[in-house]
Design an enzyme around this catalytic site. Structure first.
Site, PDB file in Angstrom:
ATOM      1  N   ARG B  65       0.770  -1.337   0.094  1.00 18.02           N
ATOM      2  CA  ARG B  65      -0.010   0.070  -0.032  1.00 18.02           C
ATOM      3  C   ARG B  65       0.953   1.222  -0.034  1.00 18.02           C
ATOM      4  O   ARG B  65       0.345   2.322   0.224  1.00 18.02           O
ATOM      5  CB  ARG B  65      -0.852  -0.059   1.170  1.00 18.02           C
ATOM      6  CG  ARG B  65      -1.846  -1.174   1.279  1.00 18.02           C
ATOM      7  CD  ARG B  65      -2.692  -1.159   0.237  1.00 18.02           C
ATOM      8  NE  ARG B  65      -3.723  -2.471   0.314  1.00 18.02           N
ATOM      9  CZ  ARG B  65      -4.064  -3.125  -0.517  1.00 18.02           C
ATOM     10  NH1 ARG B  65      -3.877  -2.815  -2.072  1.00 18.02           N
ATOM     11  NH2 ARG B  65      -5.318  -3.951  -0.345  1.00 18.02           N
ATOM     12  N   ASN B  95      -0.379  -1.608  -7.529  1.00 22.20           N
ATOM     13  CA  ASN B  95      -1.348  -0.899  -7.393  1.00 22.20           C
ATOM     14  C   ASN B  95      -1.303  -0.059  -6.207  1.00 22.20           C
ATOM     15  O   ASN B  95      -2.374  -0.177  -5.356  1.00 22.20           O
ATOM     16  CB  ASN B  95      -2.635  -1.808  -7.302  1.00 22.20           C
ATOM     17  CG  ASN B  95      -2.880  -2.599  -6.314  1.00 22.20           C
ATOM     18  OD1 ASN B  95      -1.782  -3.131  -5.591  1.00 22.20           O
ATOM     19  ND2 ASN B  95      -3.928  -3.074  -5.936  1.00 22.20           N
ATOM     20  N   ASP B 153      -2.024  -5.922 -11.390  1.00 26.87           N
ATOM     21  CA  ASP B 153      -2.888  -6.641 -10.457  1.00 26.87           C
ATOM     22  C   ASP B 153      -3.973  -5.569  -9.681  1.00 26.87           C
ATOM     23  O   ASP B 153      -3.524  -4.521  -9.454  1.00 26.87           O
ATOM     24  CB  ASP B 153      -1.941  -7.254  -9.249  1.00 26.87           C
ATOM     25  CG  ASP B 153      -2.920  -8.227  -8.415  1.00 26.87           C
ATOM     26  OD1 ASP B 153      -3.782  -8.790  -8.858  1.00 26.87           O
ATOM     27  OD2 ASP B 153      -2.533  -7.863  -6.980  1.00 26.87           O
ATOM     28  N   HIS B 180      -3.770 -10.381 -13.237  1.00 28.94           N
ATOM     29  CA  HIS B 180      -5.047 -10.832 -12.501  1.00 28.94           C
ATOM     30  C   HIS B 180      -6.105 -11.097 -13.342  1.00 28.94           C
ATOM     31  O   HIS B 180      -6.633 -10.127 -14.109  1.00 28.94           O
ATOM     32  CB  HIS B 180      -5.145  -9.338 -11.545  1.00 28.94           C
ATOM     33  CG  HIS B 180      -6.496  -9.399 -10.806  1.00 28.94           C
ATOM     34  ND1 HIS B 180      -6.622  -9.228  -9.563  1.00 28.94           N
ATOM     35  CD2 HIS B 180      -7.610  -9.212 -11.480  1.00 28.94           C
ATOM     36  CE1 HIS B 180      -7.771  -9.233  -9.330  1.00 28.94           C
ATOM     37  NE2 HIS B 180      -8.632  -9.450 -10.337  1.00 28.94           N
ATOM     38  N   HIS B 233      -3.262 -15.688  -8.511  1.00 35.24           N
ATOM     39  CA  HIS B 233      -4.561 -16.237  -7.583  1.00 35.24           C
ATOM     40  C   HIS B 233      -5.369 -17.088  -8.217  1.00 35.24           C
ATOM     41  O   HIS B 233      -6.492 -16.617  -8.256  1.00 35.24           O
ATOM     42  CB  HIS B 233      -4.907 -15.065  -6.695  1.00 35.24           C
ATOM     43  CG  HIS B 233      -5.399 -13.537  -7.274  1.00 35.24           C
ATOM     44  ND1 HIS B 233      -5.662 -13.785  -8.703  1.00 35.24           N
ATOM     45  CD2 HIS B 233      -5.013 -12.481  -7.009  1.00 35.24           C
ATOM     46  CE1 HIS B 233      -5.966 -12.429  -9.243  1.00 35.24           C
ATOM     47  NE2 HIS B 233      -5.348 -11.744  -8.083  1.00 35.24           N
ATOM     48  N   ASN B 279     -10.783 -10.885  -4.110  1.00 37.56           N
ATOM     49  CA  ASN B 279     -10.781 -10.842  -5.564  1.00 37.56           C
ATOM     50  C   ASN B 279      -9.591 -11.438  -6.126  1.00 37.56           C
ATOM     51  O   ASN B 279      -8.493 -11.041  -5.886  1.00 37.56           O
ATOM     52  CB  ASN B 279     -11.042  -9.600  -6.337  1.00 37.56           C
ATOM     53  CG  ASN B 279     -11.335  -9.817  -7.661  1.00 37.56           C
ATOM     54  OD1 ASN B 279     -11.688 -10.590  -8.151  1.00 37.56           O
ATOM     55  ND2 ASN B 279     -11.277  -8.491  -8.247  1.00 37.56           N
ATOM     56  N   ASP B 306      -1.559 -12.994  -1.363  1.00 36.59           N
ATOM     57  CA  ASP B 306      -2.240 -11.996  -2.070  1.00 36.59           C
ATOM     58  C   ASP B 306      -2.535 -10.938  -0.652  1.00 36.59           C
ATOM     59  O   ASP B 306      -3.517 -10.703  -0.479  1.00 36.59           O
ATOM     60  CB  ASP B 306      -3.458 -12.484  -2.633  1.00 36.59           C
ATOM     61  CG  ASP B 306      -4.000 -11.162  -3.397  1.00 36.59           C
ATOM     62  OD1 ASP B 306      -3.489 -10.158  -3.282  1.00 36.59           O
ATOM     63  OD2 ASP B 306      -4.958 -11.409  -4.146  1.00 36.59           O
ATOM     64  N   HIS B 310      -6.534  -3.723   4.289  1.00 34.98           N
ATOM     65  CA  HIS B 310      -7.522  -2.615   4.282  1.00 34.98           C
ATOM     66  C   HIS B 310      -7.997  -2.133   5.762  1.00 34.98           C
ATOM     67  O   HIS B 310      -8.225  -2.675   6.716  1.00 34.98           O
ATOM     68  CB  HIS B 310      -8.821  -3.299   3.751  1.00 34.98           C
ATOM     69  CG  HIS B 310      -8.706  -3.539   2.212  1.00 34.98           C
ATOM     70  ND1 HIS B 310      -8.548  -2.490   1.262  1.00 34.98           N
ATOM     71  CD2 HIS B 310      -8.668  -4.784   1.435  1.00 34.98           C
ATOM     72  CE1 HIS B 310      -8.474  -2.996   0.309  1.00 34.98           C
ATOM     73  NE2 HIS B 310      -8.293  -4.479   0.094  1.00 34.98           N
TER      74      HIS B 310
HETATM   75 ZN   LIG Z   1      -5.394  -9.560  -7.789  1.00 35.98          ZN
HETATM   76 ZN   LIG Z   2      -2.967  -8.973  -5.531  1.00 26.68          ZN
END
Ligand SMILES: [Zn+2]
Ligand SMILES: [Zn+2]
Lengths: 325, 426
Positions: B65, B95, B153, B180, B233, B279, B306, B310
């Site tokens: 993050r 991301n 991803d 992804h 994943h 996800n 993964d 959050h």
């Molecule tokens: Zn992903």
């Molecule tokens: Zn991921």
């Protein structure tokens, strides 16, 4: 009529009304019997009962629904409770405040019961987990709309001796319908045979695992049906990949006068409202002798009074005798 | 001269086909000796009797993050979580805010990682600028900055033309392209697996087809190029079968599986608990069984968490509105043991291989082995001590983990990075 028998000693234990899935036949029948009592009150000259005097009910609508909101507001006032209206535009609901924040605020205001309408499935469940008040689901996403399901079946019960063995078709956009889901669960519990009618693009993904018969040819089954429950079609789905055109939808699935010729003469025609006249139902059919549309509205009031009354009763039970989920 | 001696452990080093009770001597941050080593006076010694001594675990799929969402996790807090879980190396997904799609942001990641000085943190770069699926990111510049892989991803590259160009372009650098796999047109606004539970719960479903379709497409595309392709994943039975067949045809594809797709099903979503929102979404039991089967037969190459922190305030939203993803690093080892060893799906050496030299090979990094002279990244595991997952004790900044309260057996007792003990179970 055997309706009144079984429920004399029955104790209602649900503190919240979140959905009809998992509700027993005894519970449903007790609720209907209670609603019948309230319907009698509505026909008196003084229409109020003191059952909820001193209670405060929050009407928490994150989605527009004049009809359901008004019906609940009237039910609350008939039971002599106070109602506090929250709508998405009028309060901070639209300003990024979470459902949990809202719950805390309601709690701080001393609200005893919350009626909630939300566009996300599970919103009523979430609210029930973070508030002491009784929670009544007035429609959450595509999940359930239990009071609509109850008032639909209450209406059928008024017109038929027994739900058991009746053939009920629910027609239209099943995939996105909470009304359909609530009806399916309770009708199945009460022994009706449920038919879902609509194009495959408007059926839920696991429809084959539901206790229903799926049919894409309305004309082939309409003659056997005792009840036709016509769902509202969302205009925004027309022309999307799920419905090619309004004309085609009407040809295949609308309840027209012509199609009514194939139906039983005493078939019950229902619609949860608001109707799109000329789309899913022809105006003359909606206003015709088989239609129970207005009866549904007046029964909605009695059913909602019964729900408010019963969950309040349950909230007074000791925790180990109550069902809180 | 700094020396560290690990005595009497079961040394499992799949890269070198070693599985024997032995000592491991670390000198100046490198593996110096494996065998019977006499402890000398100055030498710091760890008694590893009844424990497993393995190459430092590698997780090639984490979300730290940073930059942008430091309230959820930072490279420092994520690294702390990594070493607490026995991981010595991790690959961070790009991301972030802003996206890791340029050399400067890559360098920022490495600077923060060096400052944290805990695990080896590797950056991955976006395939497309801003992960918007339209223009290729400056892959060459990012390779200079040190990225080990490319991925968008969080989302898949939707446009087939763009994806083909990405494979072609990336093949210049011998860096793997990770995807992804999610065809958005099929996935729609789905927030859980489409199927019985989504139907009952009234939540928009995401069809397994969304994953399978993109994998099938990418496998056709990658064959036109010299690129290497890694499916992130993996979660569906049919997707596993597609990859199994592709491998039989000799296509350059690898894949990973997460702890949650080995242990949980869509039935967990029944109470609308957002800690079960991921996800790809949790699938059916037959998919879980298929994931284990694919681990057993080698279709799945490696294990990856993964790890996706959050904020509690986000996970407290309605199921549809809550962000997907859960924490993984601090309980993954015990969960893999539960899913794969306790069920006799694979044995310890194979599981360690899937967490060490295989992910290292996919990322082309010189890690995952206890060979003499290799970097002394070592994890010591107590394979039998019972413990209970308690998210309140996590080093991660976040708390979103559905495994809270689970009883597990295996966990790392020492995590050694470059010869230094970065974590010791206290
Ligand atoms: Zn992903
Ligand atoms: Zn991921």
């Amino acid at each position: 009529m055997k309706k009144k028998s079984s429920s004399k000693d029955f104790v209602w234990r649900r503190k919240h009304l979140l959905g009809l899935k998992g509700m027993s036949a005894d519970e449903l029948i007790h609720l209907f019997n209670t609603a019948e009592g309230f319907k009698e009150i509505s026909q008196r000259s003084i229409k109020k009962a003191p059952a909820l005097r001193g209670k405060v009910v929050g009407n928490l609508f994150f989605e527009d629904s004049t009809r359901t909101r008004t019906s609940f507001a009237l039910a609350v006032s008939r039971l002599s409770a106070d109602i506090v209206e929250f709508t998405a535009k009028a309060s901070s609901l639209s300003k990024g405040e979470t459902l949990r924040d809202t719950a805390r605020n309601l709690e701080a205001m001393g609200i005893d019961m919350v009626v909630v309408r939300h566009k996300a499935g599970g919103a009523a469940n979430l609210l029930s987990q973070c508030i002491d008040a009784c929670v009544i689901n007035a429609g959450d996403g595509y999940h359930e709309h239990p009071t609509q399901g109850l008032l639909d079946i209450f209406t059928i019960r008024e017109l038929r001796q027994d739900i058991k063995g009746l053939k009920v078709a629910i027609v239209g956009d099943i995939a996105h319908s909470r009304v359909a889901r609530s009806n399916i669960w309770a009708l199945h519990t009460l022994g009706a045979e449920v038919f879902l009618v609509g194009p495959p693009t408007l059926m839920p993904s696991a429809v084959s695992q539901l206790p229903v018969t799926v049919c894409h040819d309305f004309d082939s089954i309409i003659g056997q049906m005792d009840v036709l429950n016509m769902l509202r079609v969302q205009f925004e789905r027309i022309g999307s990949p799920v419905i090619p055109s309004l004309l085609e939808y009407s040809r295949l699935f609308a309840l027209t006068e012509k199609r009514m010729e194939k139906a039983k003469s005493d078939v019950i025609v229902m619609h949860p409202g608001p109707m799109n006249r000329g789309l899913e139902i022809e105006g003359t059919v909606a206003d015709g002798p088989n239609s129970t549309v207005l009866r549904q509205v007046s029964n909605g009031l009695a059913v909602r009074m019964a729900v408010l009354f019963l969950v309040n009763q349950a909230s007074k039970l000791p925790a180990d005798e109550r069902i809180d989920s | 001269m700094s020396e560290l001696l690990i005595k009497d452990g079961r040394v499992i080093d799949p890269a070198n086909k070693i599985d024997t009770v032995s000592d491991v001597l670390i000198r100046e941050g490198k593996i110096a000796e494996i065998g019977s080593v006499k402890a000398s006076g100055e030498m710091k010694t760890i008694d590893a009797k009844d424990k497993y001594v393995v190459p430092g675990l590698i997780d090639l799929h984490v979300h730290f993050r940073e930059p942008g969402d430091e309230g959820k996790e930072t490279i420092a807090s994520g690294s702390h979580a990594a070493v607490a879980g026995g991981f010595t190396s991790v690959a961070c997904m790009p991301n972030t805010q802003p996206t890791i799609d340029n050399e400067a942001t890559v360098e920022y990641v490495y600077r923060q990682a060096a400052e944290a000085n805990l695990a080896n943190v590797y950056a991955t770069g976006a395939i497309t600028k801003g992960r918007d699926g339209e223009e290729l990111a400056e892959m060459g510049q990012m390779v200079r900055g040190g990225v080990v892989a490319f991925t968008d991803d969080g989302t898949g590259v939707q446009d087939s033309g763009v994806m083909l160009k990405a494979f072609q372009y990336a093949s210049m650098f011998d860096k793997v392209i990770m995807q992804h796999c999610q065809d958005d047109a099929i996935a729609g606004n789905g927030c859980m697996n489409s199927g019985y539970q989504a139907t009952v719960l009234g939540l928009p479903g995401m069809s397994p087809l969304a994953e399978e379709l993109m994998i099938a497409r990418d496998l056709l595309l990658v064959q036109q190029t010299k690129a290497r392709y890694h499916v992130q994943h993996l979660s569906t039975k049919k997707a596993a079968q597609i990859i199994r067949e592709a491998k039989q045809q000799g296509i350059a594809v690898t894949t990973e599986v997460s702890p949650h797709h080995l242990l949980l099903t869509e039935d967990c979503c029944v109470g609308y608990d957002t800690n079960y929102k991921m996800n790809p979404p949790l699938r059916r039991q037959e998919d879980v069984d298929a994931m284990r089967q694919a681990v057993a037969d080698g279709t799945i190459d490696c294990l990856a968490t993964d790890h996706a922190p959050h904020l509690s305030s986000e996970k407290e939203l309605e199921f549809f509105n809550a962000p997907p993803g859960i924490l993984g690093l601090e309980c993954a080892l015990g969960l893999y043991v539960k899913a794969l060893i306790d069920t006799k799906t694979i044995d310890w050496p194979r599981m360690i291989a899937m967490m060490t030299h295989i992910p290292a090979d996919i990322l082309s990094i010189d890690k995952g082995t206890l060979a003499i002279g290799a970097d002394a990244d070592v994890t010591i595991i107590d394979p039998t001590s019972p413990w209970q997952v308690d998210v309140e004790k996590f080093y991660s900044k976040s708390r979103n983990c559905p495994f809270h309260g689970w009883d597990l057996t295996a966990r790392a007792t020492h995590t050694i990075v470059g010869g230094e003990i970065k974590f010791q179970l206290g």
